[in-house]
Structure formats: C-alpha cells, structure tokens
Design a protein around this motif. Structure first.
Motif, PDB file in Angstrom:
ATOM      1  N   MET A   1       0.689  -1.031  -0.021  1.00  0.00           N
ATOM      2  CA  MET A   1       0.049   0.069   0.134  1.00  0.00           C
ATOM      3  C   MET A   1       0.851   1.326  -0.029  1.00  0.00           C
ATOM      4  N   VAL A   2       2.021   1.248   0.809  1.00  0.00           N
ATOM      5  CA  VAL A   2       2.781   2.469   1.024  1.00  0.00           C
ATOM      6  C   VAL A   2       3.418   2.503  -0.736  1.00  0.00           C
ATOM      7  N   LYS A   3       3.912   1.376  -1.069  1.00  0.00           N
ATOM      8  CA  LYS A   3       4.533   1.590  -2.429  1.00  0.00           C
ATOM      9  C   LYS A   3       3.649   2.091  -3.548  1.00  0.00           C
ATOM     10  N   ALA A   4       2.527   1.801  -3.252  1.00  0.00           N
ATOM     11  CA  ALA A   4       1.372   2.237  -4.359  1.00  0.00           C
ATOM     12  C   ALA A   4       0.986   3.561  -4.259  1.00  0.00           C
ATOM     13  N   LEU A   5       1.238   4.449  -2.822  1.00  0.00           N
ATOM     14  CA  LEU A   5       1.083   5.599  -2.747  1.00  0.00           C
ATOM     15  C   LEU A   5       2.412   6.616  -3.244  1.00  0.00           C
ATOM     16  N   GLU A   6       3.346   6.130  -3.052  1.00  0.00           N
ATOM     17  CA  GLU A   6       4.629   6.888  -3.308  1.00  0.00           C
ATOM     18  C   GLU A   6       4.902   7.279  -4.686  1.00  0.00           C
ATOM     19  N   GLY A   7       5.019   8.542  -4.930  1.00  0.00           N
ATOM     20  CA  GLY A   7       5.199   9.120  -6.307  1.00  0.00           C
ATOM     21  C   GLY A   7       3.624   9.372  -7.105  1.00  0.00           C
ATOM     22  N   TRP A   8       2.694   8.923  -6.395  1.00  0.00           N
ATOM     23  CA  TRP A   8       1.380   8.905  -6.979  1.00  0.00           C
ATOM     24  C   TRP A   8       0.944  10.313  -7.253  1.00  0.00           C
ATOM     25  N   SER A   9       0.689  10.732  -8.667  1.00  0.00           N
ATOM     26  CA  SER A   9       0.139  11.908  -9.099  1.00  0.00           C
ATOM     27  C   SER A   9      -1.406  11.684  -9.279  1.00  0.00           C
ATOM     28  N   PHE A  10      -2.245  12.718  -8.784  1.00  0.00           N
ATOM     29  CA  PHE A  10      -3.657  12.482  -9.085  1.00  0.00           C
ATOM     30  C   PHE A  10      -4.420  14.016  -9.211  1.00  0.00           C
ATOM     31  N   ASP A  11      -5.540  14.157  -9.589  1.00  0.00           N
ATOM     32  CA  ASP A  11      -6.587  15.057  -9.759  1.00  0.00           C
ATOM     33  C   ASP A  11      -7.190  15.070  -8.465  1.00  0.00           C
ATOM     34  N   GLY A  12      -7.009  16.335  -7.519  1.00  0.00           N
ATOM     35  CA  GLY A  12      -7.593  16.423  -6.189  1.00  0.00           C
ATOM     36  C   GLY A  12      -8.584  17.657  -6.274  1.00  0.00           C
ATOM     37  N   VAL A  13      -8.960  17.888  -5.074  1.00  0.00           N
ATOM     38  CA  VAL A  13     -10.111  19.030  -4.990  1.00  0.00           C
ATOM     39  C   VAL A  13      -9.544  20.497  -5.356  1.00  0.00           C
ATOM     40  N   LYS A  14      -8.151  20.419  -4.823  1.00  0.00           N
ATOM     41  CA  LYS A  14      -7.176  21.670  -5.121  1.00  0.00           C
ATOM     42  C   LYS A  14      -6.645  21.740  -6.447  1.00  0.00           C
ATOM     43  N   GLY A  15      -6.827  20.572  -7.279  1.00  0.00           N
ATOM     44  CA  GLY A  15      -6.080  20.603  -8.709  1.00  0.00           C
ATOM     45  C   GLY A  15      -5.140  19.468  -8.521  1.00  0.00           C
ATOM     46  N   LYS A  16      -4.224  19.419  -9.669  1.00  0.00           N
ATOM     47  CA  LYS A  16      -3.272  18.269  -9.543  1.00  0.00           C
ATOM     48  C   LYS A  16      -2.112  18.453  -8.362  1.00  0.00           C
ATOM     49  N   GLN A  17      -2.136  17.264  -7.712  1.00  0.00           N
ATOM     50  CA  GLN A  17      -1.458  16.987  -6.554  1.00  0.00           C
ATOM     51  C   GLN A  17      -0.639  15.582  -6.545  1.00  0.00           C
ATOM     52  N   GLN A  18       0.417  15.595  -5.819  1.00  0.00           N
ATOM     53  CA  GLN A  18       1.344  14.436  -5.781  1.00  0.00           C
ATOM     54  C   GLN A  18       1.808  14.038  -4.522  1.00  0.00           C
ATOM     55  N   VAL A  19       2.107  12.533  -4.103  1.00  0.00           N
ATOM     56  CA  VAL A  19       2.520  12.249  -3.040  1.00  0.00           C
ATOM     57  C   VAL A  19       4.014  12.153  -3.441  1.00  0.00           C
ATOM     58  N   ARG A  20       4.978  12.987  -2.901  1.00  0.00           N
ATOM     59  CA  ARG A  20       6.272  12.970  -3.053  1.00  0.00           C
ATOM     60  C   ARG A  20       6.942  11.638  -2.514  1.00  0.00           C
ATOM     61  N   ALA A  21       7.758  10.815  -3.332  1.00  0.00           N
ATOM     62  CA  ALA A  21       7.938   9.519  -2.957  1.00  0.00           C
ATOM     63  C   ALA A  21       8.754   9.383  -1.687  1.00  0.00           C
ATOM     64  N   GLU A  22      10.121  10.155  -1.548  1.00  0.00           N
ATOM     65  CA  GLU A  22      11.044  10.363  -0.810  1.00  0.00           C
ATOM     66  C   GLU A  22      10.700  10.570   0.806  1.00  0.00           C
ATOM     67  N   ASP A  23       9.574  11.540   0.943  1.00  0.00           N
ATOM     68  CA  ASP A  23       9.228  11.899   2.344  1.00  0.00           C
ATOM     69  C   ASP A  23       7.733  11.995   2.471  1.00  0.00           C
ATOM     70  N   HIS A  24       6.930  11.487   1.582  1.00  0.00           N
ATOM     71  CA  HIS A  24       5.427  11.511   1.627  1.00  0.00           C
ATOM     72  C   HIS A  24       4.849  12.770   1.862  1.00  0.00           C
ATOM     73  N   ALA A  25       5.722  14.067   1.643  1.00  0.00           N
ATOM     74  CA  ALA A  25       4.932  15.325   1.519  1.00  0.00           C
ATOM     75  C   ALA A  25       3.977  15.182   0.463  1.00  0.00           C
ATOM     76  N   LEU A  26       2.810  15.945   0.622  1.00  0.00           N
ATOM     77  CA  LEU A  26       1.729  16.157  -0.414  1.00  0.00           C
ATOM     78  C   LEU A  26       1.836  17.390  -0.966  1.00  0.00           C
ATOM     79  N   VAL A  27       2.464  17.306  -2.152  1.00  0.00           N
ATOM     80  CA  VAL A  27       2.744  18.598  -2.876  1.00  0.00           C
ATOM     81  C   VAL A  27       1.530  18.975  -3.569  1.00  0.00           C
ATOM     82  N   GLN A  28       1.160  20.023  -3.271  1.00  0.00           N
ATOM     83  CA  GLN A  28      -0.211  20.788  -3.896  1.00  0.00           C
ATOM     84  C   GLN A  28      -0.217  22.013  -3.923  1.00  0.00           C
TER      85      GLN A  28
END
Length: 415
Positions: free
Chosen positions: A352-379
């Motif tokens: 599950m962790v691996k599946a989220l790392e680096g994942w880019s998706f369309d969110g409420v605020k627009g395009k977002q990404q789960v940064r792989a190396e530290d799990h920051a939600l870049v938004q």
C-alpha cells in the motif's frame, strides 16, 4: 523499506501560517467514542478478493476542534463515494470505516489506534491535531499499518517514517505562500506581529527561517497575550515601515487587533498577510478584511470548480454538510485509501505504501502528488481576499500558487 534519493525540490522553511490558522483554533483534535460507517463483510464467507478493508478514522468528533473534525469526516465520506464510484468497494474489496473520537488527546488517540490495530485494521486516517499526529505516526511504523494524517500541519510529520503520509497541507506550504506575496525577498523588510507566547515566538522563528534565508530582514512586534489595548503595537508596526506584515494572532482580541491596524493606517501602508481559516472566522476581520491579503489552504471555489471539487461540494452539500477549510483533507485521504488498496491490495501494508509513493492525481485543489522520498503532499496553495463584512464576508481567489512553487524541502524518511 528503502526510500529513493530526494529529487531536486527547492529548499524552503515554514511554520507560520500554522499560527495564523491556529488563531482560528486550528491545531487541536477529537475525543473518544466509536461509531461505524459501512458494513462488515468479513464474516460473510466471501473469498479473498471480496474481503473488507478495515479503515480506522481517528479524528475530532468532539472537543475544541470538533468543527474541523466534522469537515474532515464529511470530506472523507464524500471522497470515498467519489473514488469508489458510489460502490464503497475497490478491486472487489469493501471499504469498512470505523470512527473513533480522540478529543485532541494523544493518549486517547493512541489507545483507540491500538484497539483498531489489534482488531486487524491495516489503515488509519484522520488527525486534526499536530500533537496527536506525532504520537500516531510512530505507532503506525511499529505495527506496520498505513497511516494517513489529516489537517495536522506540523512539518515534523513529513518524512517521519515509511508508513506515514498526509492528506493536508503542512506549515512550510503556508509560509511559502506568504513569501510569494512578498515577491523578491532580498533586502525587503518583514515584521511578524504576534503575541509574546510560545505560539507567537514560533511564528517569528519560522518566518526568519524561511524568508530570512531568502534575504529578507525579519523583525517582530510581540504583544503580551493579556493586552487589550493594541493600538500601541499597531503604531509600532507602522513606524517600522515594513514591506510585509505577517500577522499570527490567536484569541478573543483578534477583532480589536484588526480594528487597531486599520485605524492606525497599517493596512494601507504596506502588504499585510495572514491565514484564511474557516468560514466562522471571516466576521472577525470586520471592515479590515478587504484590506488584508490571505494565504489559503482551501475555501470553496478555490479549485476553480474542477470536476473533483464540484463532486466534493455537491456530495457534502447533499449529505447536509457545508464544505469548508478541511473538507478537502478528508476527501483526499479517501482517494489515497482507495489508491492504496487498488494498487497495493487489501492486506499488505508495505505494498500500500509503495502504491502511494510518487502517485500524482487530480484532487479538490487541482493536480497533486505524493512525493516518494518523504511522503509530502505537494499541492497548490491559494491567495485570497475577503469581499464584504460580517456574516456576508466571502473569500475571492486572487491567485493560485503552483504546487512546485510552494513545495517544502525534500526530507528523506527516517525509516
């Protein structure tokens, strides 16, 4: 689990708007009372493909941050409906949600989490309070369960361990949004106006760490928390002639502060920035609201009415709720849960962790990404202004800060 080397993301530092948001009572959490949402198929004799995925939602149902907890919970349920296309299932697995109220008490949160983990829950989400999140994260790592923190803004959650993610913004992103309003920082004068308390001093330190590092000259005006006549402090700010005033204020004297700043001409002498909290806080600014620049995590409409935002607003409204500051945090958490199960399976937390790392998706605020190396939600983050006064005050979008422009510095996981 080994983490990839950090990518090239600009190094920045923040923690201030945490203060601003806290001024509206943002940084606390929930209490203890369990409730169920969804049904348990686990005893129905279905095969592995159809087994339920148990998700524990630990958040502020009661207590100081109950309003924020409700926003988060409403968003989560709307996000679950959206991400599963109304089925409540992903890859054949029913998502079973059990709610726990932690009342902002780390001890209660940990006890609730241990109880859920003991019952076989592989996914935990929620957390309005930063103190709670910092207790939940180590527990998740020790027990190897996926943990998705919610509105808790402390930067310390990012990179804390392999099993911890976040579905909201962090303090760095708040401050960098304020910095974007300043423009070129080098040589500019910034004054932090706050109370002389741990809270206020932390904001001064954060602004110095972020904008000071960019060449700004950061000073402060600190008022005793007990002060009720705030005119002298407003005069002191104006006398300093700052290019930007960063206001981090908590408590019942906020209306008096904004009145004093307006009367002393501070709001017309330079750019004044503070954080935009929930709708309940808008009347606090009175006539000063239209003269202040607000950094914003979210307000309804900030996403430009994209399809995901529209779905969230429609779903929450239909269910009798009101979309607000932290509704997207819950919605995003549900999207992340569905992604983790869809790509990682129902029982393997590491997958599950691996599946989220680096994942880019369309969110409420627009395009977002789960940064792989530290799990920051870049938004993306937003700059807003208030139109109108009192109960009729509403935010209007001034600009959207691209997610890469307000990304926190990469911080590899502690393991």
């Amino acid at each position: 689990m080994r983490r990839r080397a950090p990518g090239t993301v600009r190094h920045r530092r923040s923690l201030a708007a945490v203060a601003t948001f806290a001024a509206a009572g943002l940084l606390l959490a929930g209490c203890t009372a369990a409730g169920k949402a969804g049904e348990d198929d686990s005893a129905s004799g279905k095969g592995a493909k159809d087994q339920s995925v148990k998700v524990g939602l630990v958040y502020s149902r009661t207590g100081l941050l109950a309003d924020y907890g409700k926003q988060y919970r409403d968003g989560f349920m709307a996000g679950l409906d959206y991400a599963t296309k109304g089925t409540g299932k992903v890859a054949g697995h029913r998502i079973e949600v059990t709610e726990q109220d932690d009342a902002g008490d780390p001890g209660k949160a940990v006890a609730a989490a241990k109880n859920l983990i003991g019952k076989g829950y592989k996914v935990l989400a929620g957390t309005t309070d930063s103190g709670v999140a910092l207790q939940m994260a180590p527990l998740a790592a020790q027990n190897k369960v996926l943990y998705i923190s919610g509105p808790a803004a402390t930067d310390a959650v990012t990179g804390i361990n392999d099993y911890t993610f976040r579905s909201g913004r962090q303090s760095y992103q708040d401050i960098l949004t304020a910095g974007a309003m300043l423009g070129e920082a080098r040589g500019k004068k910034v004054t932090v106006l706050a109370q002389d308390s741990t809270f206020g001093q932390a904001n001064v330190a954060a602004v110095k760490a972020v904008l000071g590092a960019k060449g700004a000259k950061v000073g402060s005006v600190l008022a005793p928390p007990s002060a009720t006549d705030l005119t002298p402090f407003a005069r002191q700010v104006k006398a300093g002639g700052p290019d930007l005033v960063f206001v981090a204020w908590a408590g019942s004297t906020a209306p008096a502060l904004w009145t004093a700043l307006d009367q002393q001409g501070v709001l017309g002498a330079g750019k004044v920035v503070t954080g935009l909290a929930g709708t309940a806080s808008y009347p606090v600014f009175g006539n000063a609201g239209s003269k202040v620049s607000f950094l914003a995590h979210y307000f309804p409409g900030a996403g430009g009415g994209n399809a995901v935002e529209k779905s969230m607003i429609d779903s929450v409204t239909k269910a009798g709720g009101t979309p607000d500051l932290f509704t997207p945090d819950g919605f995003t958490a549900a999207q992340m849960v569905v992604r983790a199960v869809e790509a990682g399976g129902a029982t393997d937390s590491a997958a599950m962790v691996k599946a989220l790392e680096g994942w880019s998706f369309d969110g409420v605020k627009g395009k977002q990404q789960v940064r792989a190396e530290d799990h920051a939600l870049v938004q993306p983050m937003f700059v807003a202004k208030l139109k109108g006064t009192g109960p009729s005050a509403v935010p209007e979008l001034v600009s959207t800060e691209p997610m890469d422009e307000v990304a926190p510095p990469a911080k590899p996981s502690a393991g």
